[in-house]
Design a protein around this motif. Structure first.
Motif, PDB file in Angstrom:
ATOM      1  N   ASP A 220      -9.712   6.476  -9.853  1.00  0.00           N
ATOM      2  CA  ASP A 220     -11.078   6.025 -10.063  1.00  0.00           C
ATOM      3  C   ASP A 220     -11.211   5.299 -11.408  1.00  0.00           C
TER       4      ASP A 220
ATOM      5  N   GLU B  63     -14.066  -1.847  -2.969  1.00  0.00           N
ATOM      6  CA  GLU B  63     -14.375  -0.448  -2.659  1.00  0.00           C
ATOM      7  C   GLU B  63     -13.431   0.158  -1.627  1.00  0.00           C
ATOM      8  N   GLN B  64     -13.256  -0.566  -0.517  1.00  0.00           N
ATOM      9  CA  GLN B  64     -12.427  -0.008   0.546  1.00  0.00           C
ATOM     10  C   GLN B  64     -11.010   0.257   0.061  1.00  0.00           C
ATOM     11  N   MET B  65     -10.488  -0.651  -0.774  1.00  0.00           N
ATOM     12  CA  MET B  65      -9.138  -0.495  -1.291  1.00  0.00           C
ATOM     13  C   MET B  65      -9.038   0.763  -2.160  1.00  0.00           C
ATOM     14  N   ARG B  66     -10.033   0.963  -3.011  1.00  0.00           N
ATOM     15  CA  ARG B  66     -10.056   2.134  -3.874  1.00  0.00           C
ATOM     16  C   ARG B  66     -10.050   3.412  -3.016  1.00  0.00           C
ATOM     17  N   TRP B  67     -10.924   3.437  -2.010  1.00  0.00           N
ATOM     18  CA  TRP B  67     -11.008   4.635  -1.179  1.00  0.00           C
ATOM     19  C   TRP B  67      -9.701   4.900  -0.436  1.00  0.00           C
ATOM     20  N   VAL B  68      -9.110   3.831   0.061  1.00  0.00           N
ATOM     21  CA  VAL B  68      -7.902   4.006   0.866  1.00  0.00           C
ATOM     22  C   VAL B  68      -6.751   4.531  -0.007  1.00  0.00           C
TER      23      VAL B  68
ATOM     24  N   LYS C  54      -8.308  16.183   2.940  1.00  0.00           N
ATOM     25  CA  LYS C  54      -8.461  15.253   4.063  1.00  0.00           C
ATOM     26  C   LYS C  54      -7.115  15.083   4.751  1.00  0.00           C
TER      27      LYS C  54
ATOM     28  N   LEU D  27      -4.952  11.920  -1.508  1.00  0.00           N
ATOM     29  CA  LEU D  27      -5.612  13.175  -1.121  1.00  0.00           C
ATOM     30  C   LEU D  27      -5.023  13.777   0.144  1.00  0.00           C
TER      31      LEU D  27
ATOM     32  N   PRO E 245      -4.467  12.570   6.998  1.00  0.00           N
ATOM     33  CA  PRO E 245      -4.218  11.129   7.046  1.00  0.00           C
ATOM     34  C   PRO E 245      -5.054  10.422   8.108  1.00  0.00           C
TER      35      PRO E 245
ATOM     36  N   GLN F 150      -7.051   6.275  -2.783  1.00  0.00           N
ATOM     37  CA  GLN F 150      -7.374   7.673  -3.075  1.00  0.00           C
ATOM     38  C   GLN F 150      -7.132   8.556  -1.852  1.00  0.00           C
ATOM     39  N   HIS F 151      -7.516   8.043  -0.694  1.00  0.00           N
ATOM     40  CA  HIS F 151      -7.313   8.805   0.543  1.00  0.00           C
ATOM     41  C   HIS F 151      -5.836   9.106   0.781  1.00  0.00           C
TER      42      HIS F 151
ATOM     43  N   VAL G  54      -6.226  16.112  -6.567  1.00  0.00           N
ATOM     44  CA  VAL G  54      -7.566  15.716  -7.001  1.00  0.00           C
ATOM     45  C   VAL G  54      -7.474  15.038  -8.363  1.00  0.00           C
TER      46      VAL G  54
ATOM     47  N   MET H 262      -8.907  11.247  -9.358  1.00  0.00           N
ATOM     48  CA  MET H 262      -9.811  10.938 -10.468  1.00  0.00           C
ATOM     49  C   MET H 262      -9.229   9.859 -11.371  1.00  0.00           C
TER      50      MET H 262
ATOM     51  N   LEU I 102       0.834  -1.198   0.000  1.00  0.00           N
ATOM     52  CA  LEU I 102       0.000   0.000   0.000  1.00  0.00           C
ATOM     53  C   LEU I 102       0.873   1.255   0.000  1.00  0.00           C
TER      54      LEU I 102
END
Lengths: 337, 337, 337, 337, 337, 337
Positions: C230, C246-251, C269, C257, C271, C253-254, C223, C227, C188
């Protein structure tokens, strides 16, 4: 005879007798040892670099920096810019020219804006607020200054009539917006908007340039306005024979005191009534959009898609008119009504 | 059969079979050594303290905290408050009750608000913006969530339909305000307002209470919306066979990204186009005035003239209705048009 | 024929035909009334003040500021500095010179750095992360830009290949550091580091100078990267036939970001997962130490023990090499492996 | 005989004679008018709510809050938690128990960590830095405290041996990272890391709980460390007969003084040498990732995917182990080498 | 022979042999191609623009920037300012002039200020504080620097003897103020005031201009002072044979460390004892009022009622002497006693 | 008959008829189902927990929270604290007791402090300032409130007469300090100190407890004072027949407006005249040292060496009296003169 403005001149022309405001002057020596004067002359349409060869110290002393003088001479092209070679200078008697020709001025009609402002304010129904506003409207000297003052020295509405234009636009907007907030008082918002920047009538001087007055800097326009409300409320009570309600007085003063919305912008109190919130955000909406448009229109680099960084706006402004709405040259806000 | 709500009950009445949402539960022992359950039951109109005497651990385990159950019992007066003595509990099968009865909901009609929203958005004339907005309107699942989502978990419009109500009010206000800003694009402002908080449709869950979803917390609604705009613009281009203009895409995304107006409120960019300024201030105007009114109306201490300090508003709110405008009980913003 | 660079010339030499990038130009008049052109010419090794006597306005118009031209002339010593007296100018046809000769470029070998980067990324074992990274690696146009982009316009790694050099150094460091944090995912962290600044491939243009693109300024690289993730995650799912978690994608991206670590630096956001903390601090470690070294090496006043105050570093930098480690001229980070 | 810890007891068991640390005590009256003592007892594995019925004021006075005592009694189940009914109390003589049993302690072996720390520090080659570090290593009392001190009272490494564990991990990481920064001095970084938090050996007391000492609060550990460096450098000079280089002394002190990286975190200076930047970011990397892991592992609500908001981390922490790396229960950082 | 100062010269006079400090020098070419030196010469009363025609590179190299030299030449009037035409230069041997003639110096008598300072400090009654202060007073080298150092490089008391003048004024004020705070220790306040800025004796160099030393920038004067207190307290204990009380040592160090009152001004600790509060506010009172007066007196635009904006004071200063108290030219603070 | 105060009672005593201020009241039910009242009664020396068994709702309604009542009953010892068992209640007629007995009050003599204040103010020599101050002194109603008002609701001088005590101490200090600042106007400083907090006479109500009035919260005491100065200056001009100098008016108002020294503390302007700097720092010196002493004296945990963290002071306070000066119990600041 109508004045011809700097923006209307071109190279090769002569100026036989015209008044200019002297923004700055400088006595310099040539490489041959002689003296010459380098000056910047302005009117409300622009500025002109000028040179007076074979100058003397006496000539230099005669020219009032920040004041007016009559000039004679010829216009040349110097590295792509217009240059004015001064051939003669003469005193400019007060009354022989229009000071308003030397300061930027609103593109709208001041009298028409004023009528509309009064019309809206006469629509205030709450008797106490109506009485308070009437006291301000009846103060002829203050209203005279209110109609002429700029809304700021730079940034937004920085021109003669700018305070009135800004205030009227806010009143018009409030009339349309407030029906969507039925639990709030339109009368209170109109009163607050009318008075929110009225202190600038005194905070800013605009005789020959836009500057802060001493009391403007020592007290600020928001405390100034709060003090005026105190006296006008007393006067209203004296006139009507009915004491001005205490809570009403405090709330109107509070709206003015809190309208900058943040301590670091000089508000000693933050909004604590809903109408203060409305005054704060509508004021910002109008001031900031004008500042953005002004940044775009005044940017000299027409090739660039971004303006320079603007400290007050905390951003550079993106200039492309992506929706094709800014084709019309002027923004006559009275016409659109 | 229509549900009878907590706010409609009084002491002495019986409840034969009614569903409640169990906000909290607690297993306690009496001074005699027996066990009883202390619970707080809610629906959208209020909450009820409940006791179940002669309880067992099994009964306690059976009650789902944050879930629903059917109850039977009697209502008593306990120190001036209503107390519900539970006599029996039963599972509440999904479908046998309306989840919407348990969450606060807008006082306005969702269908009527939605029709008006669509009507305004159909008025967007710029072909690219119209195409982009159409893609969003055509996303039925997203629009279904958009119509139900609250605008926030607390603070303002924190009820089912709140996001739609907030958005529609902004669109209505923009229609009236924008004629006073002729150099700005109404179409761009309408698009920006429609999309500015649309990410909250996904950021906030509202099934049994208002909470942030995982992606809501990890990404935030403004980045979420920016990503949707990217995909919808692609889809619009695919549908129309005409590439979506790059600058237009960036500017719409920029308006959404910058609408919080300050970095510390989660905007990765500050407004750099005039229309972003409009979206930012109108959004604040609507959200903050609703928050102020909400503070006043929800304040429990009717004797006090000030609410408690509110961290988000950075102030206590002054409650007196000095202009006498808040007499009407409800704020039906659709009715007022 | 290999180009001879500005840093290799000395006074007294002639230049018969060489291309330079024109950083700035100025048309000036002599005291005798004639015209001359004052220009600053650059290549990646330095800059040269140039003069063209007996100039005309036509010659001046012909010279493209920010563009390229061929020059002929002689080099003189002027007050201790080299001065180029231009004797002739000619258009420089595209293709007849290497743009890369005019921009600073990494001292390391781009191809070797790229091979090593791919090698490390191919080591990612988690199937979903490996699939996501593969999508990026397979995007040839993006990877082409990624290999050439600078990591910043000023400050650190501000040269062609700088983004790749910065990213690779971070990957190498992470490989060594992560074994000491066994509860964190190396995969990661590697993915996060690879993608954290990838948006700069598009945010920064580097054709003839380093500048921000429009979308770079309106949206920002973080940003932008979110994108892309995504879309690449969608593509990976389409390719593998297995939905991207889903969770992997968000993490992921997080992590991108939040990697600036503070709102005021443009992170929407902060960390919220441990691996985001690692990416944030390793990124700063590499960027800031390079910025410090760069401040020291570029400081022109060799007599001074302190550099000037640097706003971004919030400090002046102390230059003495107290431990005697900075003797070696270059920092070839690939050689040291 | 080995102590049995709180975490190992269950309901129904008896405790015949065991020492506990008394975190808090309270004398309360029953509804019948009698007195009882409510106390919280702890050891390093957890805490135990205890009650002593039929208490007297004398018994209450006998129990030292923050001190140790021997207890006898039985364990019951009370509302799902363990409750200890005290049947007898006795003084606990110093020496008859291990204080270390009552404070959390590193899971790693302190002696092994210490050997490895010394080994790394002995590798410092620069003679002045080696001499300075030797002075610290030779201070047996200080090193004894250094090995036992926690790295903080809460947040990260808040256990006996935590300062050593944190410092060693940093040294190990630096050994791997520094080859990628060849223009920086590994020796200076190792020295800075060793000394950066050494003041905590004195700032924090850890006899029966973790607390700040008076000088810790009045001066802080970073100024404390700077003063020690001053004295140790003098001592090194006295021992070697060679003056300690002034610049070296200042730079080492500067690295310690600036390692918090921001004024508001108590650093009187911001990093001005590259090695100070390294110490600052590596320290944060280690401290913050440990704090994040600690938040996740200590979160009591196993059903929740987010921890509560943590003020110091400015965030809630997202707990899901999306990459499946946190399966192993413990984080033995020495084992992994 | 007494030096004649720059402020005493007029146009038309000759300078046969006078030493000046060379602030800056520049080798320039005339339009005819010859070389001349343009230099700025200073003494403590002002500065002089100078030109040396028919210069050579050798002459230029001979002139030490930031150093001293003997000059011969004539004074002319050039655009209203005095200009010095250099006719000859010679080395200025150390000892043949007074360095103090070239730096601004307090208007008060240093010896008298020093006697009074010692007198006040000898009045400290608390034996430990008296012993600590004695150690400082006995450090002749440090006291020699203390008497000469400025209190700052710009802003307030930026002249030779300024630190002593500032410190003495604070001691005098404290003697008068402290009787109104009977619960606070006068002795502790006097000690704190004496030591609060003593680190500036070393932080600031003042040999030929006011600048920060390396350790001044790396450590700062407040940490420097804390380290000296440590050593002087040890020395006091060694001398008296009585250990210096720990709490007293920490509190004195704390007062010095916290006297800037805010983290962002470099204080690693905020005031935590009442006497630290006194030292902080009295220091600011003295420093800020001197800075304000200094802004007014040094403002060159006598026509303006406001000074320019001063970043450190966060304000412009209003200059009118509304109460008519600033008629007297000098501020001899010793005379007023 | 002299009142006996709460601090003078002990367990076992009876109270036959005494007035108390009811801070809070609560109607509770016993485990047997009966009702009892739990109340907290106060006077200026402390508070008393009280219980009234066999209560009725009528009794409960009769007791005015925040008001006064007569009580009869007996004092018991309950868990180490005094408890009052109420046996009878009766209305307390206004006039039959001293309100001042129920609020903390200055330990100094108000009349003597007032005489000294007037004496100092009568010493103002500047005619305009003297005239302005006289107008305030002649406002009997305002001066009556000024003499009784506290200086704050919490923090410092939070007792009847506190504002006068704080103001007088500042005037005394200024008389001693100002001779050391001969270029500043003592008269202006005295006027500024007298008026700086005078708005608190109206901002704070102190009838039965210390609270902010509505106008206190909406406008704040500093704007309030500025408005009063406006009116008093007008009145002075009317009385003397001589216009009040504009600059003087603005400067006095400015000193009051700016005395908080920072925007975030509610000052709409920052100090721009030297006398404003003096008022700001002396005010802080007095307020903060009193707050520190108050923290130390009110700290309940006599074993602890540190108070709890105080948000307003941004610190915990270190309590040890290291110089042995705080032995005397009271701080009678008039006695010390």
């Amino acid at each position: 005879m109508a004045r011809r403005f700097i923006a209307q001149y071109g190279p090769g022309e002569r100026i036989e007798d015209e008044v200019f405001l002297i923004r700055s002057k400088d006595l310099r020596s040539t490489t041959q040892g002689g003296l010459y004067i380098h000056a910047v002359l302005t009117d409300k349409t622009g500025q002109l670099v000028a040179r007076l060869w074979q100058a003397t110290e006496a000539m230099f002393a005669e020219m009032p920096e920040g004041g007016f003088m009559r000039f004679k001479g010829r216009l040349e092209n110097y590295k792509g810019n217009l240059q004015f070679i001064i051939e003669g200078i003469m005193a400019a008697e007060a009354g022989s020219f229009e000071v308003a020709d030397f300061l930027p001025v609103t593109k709208n009609n001041i009298d028409r804006m004023w009528s509309r402002t009064v019309e809206i304010l006469r629509g205030i129904k709450h008797p106490d607020l109506a009485a308070l506003v009437s006291e301000f409207l009846a103060d002829e000297e203050l209203m005279r200054r209110f109609r002429k003052a700029p809304a700021a020295t730079v940034m937004h509405h920085a021109y003669i009539g700018g305070l009135l234009e800004h205030t009227l636009n806010l009143l018009e907007v409030a009339l349309r917006v407030m029906p969507f907030y039925p639990k709030l008082s339109l009368d209170l918002v109109l009163t607050g908007l009318f008075l929110h920047d009225i202190g600038k009538s005194k905070e800013l001087s605009y005789e020959t340039s836009f500057a802060y007055t001493d009391d403007g800097q020592l007290l600020g326009h928001i405390v100034q306005a709060a003090m005026w409300i105190d006296k006008k409320a007393d006067a209203a009570a004296a006139r009507t024979g009915k004491p001005f309600p205490e809570q009403m007085r405090w709330v109107v003063q509070h709206i003015v005191l809190s309208h900058h919305g943040q301590y670091e912008f000089g508000s000693p109190k933050l909004p604590a009534v809903p109408e203060a919130v409305v005054v704060h955000y509508l004021d910002n909406l109008d001031a900031k959009t004008h500042a953005f448009i002004s940044e775009i229109e005044n940017d000299r680099d027409t090739a660039a898609r971004w303006t320079n960084y603007n400290q007050a706006l905390q951003s550079r402004v993106y200039k492309p008119d992506v929706c094709g709405v800014r084709k019309t040259p002027a923004n006559d806000s009275t016409k659109s009504r």
